[in-house]
Design a protein around this motif. Structure first.
Motif, PDB file in Angstrom:
ATOM      1  N   SER A  86       0.824  -1.206   0.000  1.00 43.28           N
ATOM      2  CA  SER A  86       0.000   0.000   0.000  1.00 43.28           C
ATOM      3  C   SER A  86       0.861   1.260   0.000  1.00 43.28           C
ATOM      4  CB  SER A  86      -0.954  -0.024   1.201  1.00 43.28           C
ATOM      5  OG  SER A  86      -0.264  -0.408   2.357  1.00 43.28           O
ATOM      6  N   ASP A  87       0.195   2.419  -0.042  1.00 37.48           N
ATOM      7  CA  ASP A  87       0.893   3.689  -0.283  1.00 37.48           C
ATOM      8  C   ASP A  87       1.697   4.210   0.908  1.00 37.48           C
ATOM      9  OD1 ASP A  87      -0.051   3.878  -2.879  1.00 37.48           O
ATOM     10  OD2 ASP A  87      -1.836   5.003  -2.302  1.00 37.48           O
ATOM     11  N   GLU A 100      -3.857   2.933   2.097  1.00 39.99           N
ATOM     12  CA  GLU A 100      -3.905   3.365   0.710  1.00 39.99           C
ATOM     13  C   GLU A 100      -4.564   4.739   0.656  1.00 39.99           C
ATOM     14  OE1 GLU A 100      -3.526   2.298  -2.740  1.00 39.99           O
ATOM     15  OE2 GLU A 100      -1.939   1.106  -1.835  1.00 39.99           O
ATOM     16  N   LYS A 102      -6.535   7.121  -2.296  1.00 42.84           N
ATOM     17  CA  LYS A 102      -7.035   7.162  -3.663  1.00 42.84           C
ATOM     18  C   LYS A 102      -7.913   8.393  -3.865  1.00 42.84           C
ATOM     19  CE  LYS A 102      -5.210   3.203  -4.794  1.00 42.84           C
ATOM     20  NZ  LYS A 102      -4.059   3.149  -5.722  1.00 42.84           N
ATOM     21  N   GLU A 103      -7.840   8.931  -5.061  1.00 43.49           N
ATOM     22  CA  GLU A 103      -8.619  10.119  -5.403  1.00 43.49           C
ATOM     23  C   GLU A 103      -9.412   9.838  -6.664  1.00 43.49           C
ATOM     24  OE1 GLU A 103      -7.816  14.959  -5.704  1.00 43.49           O
ATOM     25  OE2 GLU A 103      -6.140  13.548  -5.598  1.00 43.49           O
ATOM     26  N   THR A 104     -10.662  10.272  -6.702  1.00 45.51           N
ATOM     27  CA  THR A 104     -11.490  10.065  -7.882  1.00 45.51           C
ATOM     28  C   THR A 104     -12.264  11.332  -8.217  1.00 45.51           C
ATOM     29  OG1 THR A 104     -13.256   8.716  -8.862  1.00 45.51           O
ATOM     30  CG2 THR A 104     -13.395   9.121  -6.496  1.00 45.51           C
ATOM     31  N   ASN A 114      -8.082   0.998  -9.638  1.00 46.99           N
ATOM     32  CA  ASN A 114      -6.715   1.338  -9.245  1.00 46.99           C
ATOM     33  C   ASN A 114      -6.222   0.596  -8.006  1.00 46.99           C
ATOM     34  OD1 ASN A 114      -6.248   3.195 -11.346  1.00 46.99           O
ATOM     35  ND2 ASN A 114      -7.388   4.771 -10.237  1.00 46.99           N
ATOM     36  N   ILE A 115      -6.980  -0.379  -7.548  1.00 45.88           N
ATOM     37  CA  ILE A 115      -6.551  -1.185  -6.409  1.00 45.88           C
ATOM     38  C   ILE A 115      -6.303  -2.606  -6.887  1.00 45.88           C
ATOM     39  CG2 ILE A 115      -7.213  -2.110  -4.154  1.00 45.88           C
ATOM     40  CD1 ILE A 115      -8.787   0.369  -3.634  1.00 45.88           C
ATOM     41  N   ILE A 137     -10.159   7.892   0.853  1.00 45.81           N
ATOM     42  CA  ILE A 137     -10.758   8.126  -0.461  1.00 45.81           C
ATOM     43  C   ILE A 137     -11.171   9.584  -0.551  1.00 45.81           C
ATOM     44  CG2 ILE A 137     -12.639   7.549  -2.035  1.00 45.81           C
ATOM     45  CD1 ILE A 137     -12.774   4.805  -0.670  1.00 45.81           C
TER      46      ILE A 137
END
Length: 203
Positions: A86-87, A100, A102-104, A114-115, A137
């Motif tokens: 993970s990030d 993690e 994530k951006e959407t 993206n995972i 998120i």
């Protein structure tokens, strides 16, 4: 206090749907990417000796190196590898943290595209070993960032792997996450949400 079935969110109902009262503006991350916001936030935590959390570097495979002189080396060809974990990871209040981010831009759902399976497996191993594991998120269209605990994320992921939905609906993210406070410093105060969810009464 923990919220295993629908988490309490620090949301203020407002006509504009932003989570902020009318007339009040969130200055947390306008024009910023989620990654940059988290970099600023992690530096803020580190400087104040609150936590040691860093972004893991993306693995790179070096293919070719040129040596123009004896003491100089120049990478002329390299490729990004698929991240194996993970990030972000680190230590907070004596506990290992792994998450993690994530951006959407999607306004109605968070797609799983993206995972990767190996990232979820890594997070599952960390979670089963007693680590604090979650996903942040960000819905950039709303400038809203949420902390989704791994145990809640896993339900949606397992449904997806069994030919279910290929995404988590925005409404489900809101229902199962904690809305993160955004400000100038820290940019995205996710440790306050960690305190509330993972440490009894924030103690």
């Amino acid at each position: 206090m923990k919220y295993p079935k629908g988490l309490r969110r620090n949301r203020i109902n407002s006509p504009n749907g932003s989570g902020m009262p009318d007339g009040e503006v969130s200055y947390g991350s306008r024009g910023m990417t989620l990654e940059k916001d988290l970099d600023f936030t992690n530096n803020y935590y580190l400087e104040r000796k609150k936590a040691v959390i860093h972004k893991k570097p993306t693995p790179v495979q070096i293919v070719n190196v040129d040596y123009p002189s004896r003491n100089k080396a120049k990478i002329s060809e390299a490729y990004f590898k698929v991240p194996s974990t993970s990030d972000y990871n680190g230590i907070y209040r004596g506990r290992y943290i792994d998450f993690e981010a994530k951006e959407t831009k999607n306004k109605t759902r968070f797609p799983f595209i993206n995972i990767h399976d190996h990232q979820v497996e890594h997070m599952k191993q960390c979670h089963n070993s007693g680590g604090i594991v979650f996903i942040i998120i960000k819905f950039s269209s709303y400038d809203e960032a949420y902390l989704l605990p791994f145990e809640h994320f896993l339900r949606f992921w397992e449904c997806f792997k069994n030919d279910g939905r290929k995404s988590i609906r925005y409404t489900d993210v809101r229902e199962n996450s904690m809305l993160l406070k955004q400000s100038i410093n820290p940019r995205i105060d996710y440790l306050s949400a960690v305190d509330e969810f993972y440490f009894e009464n924030g103690e």
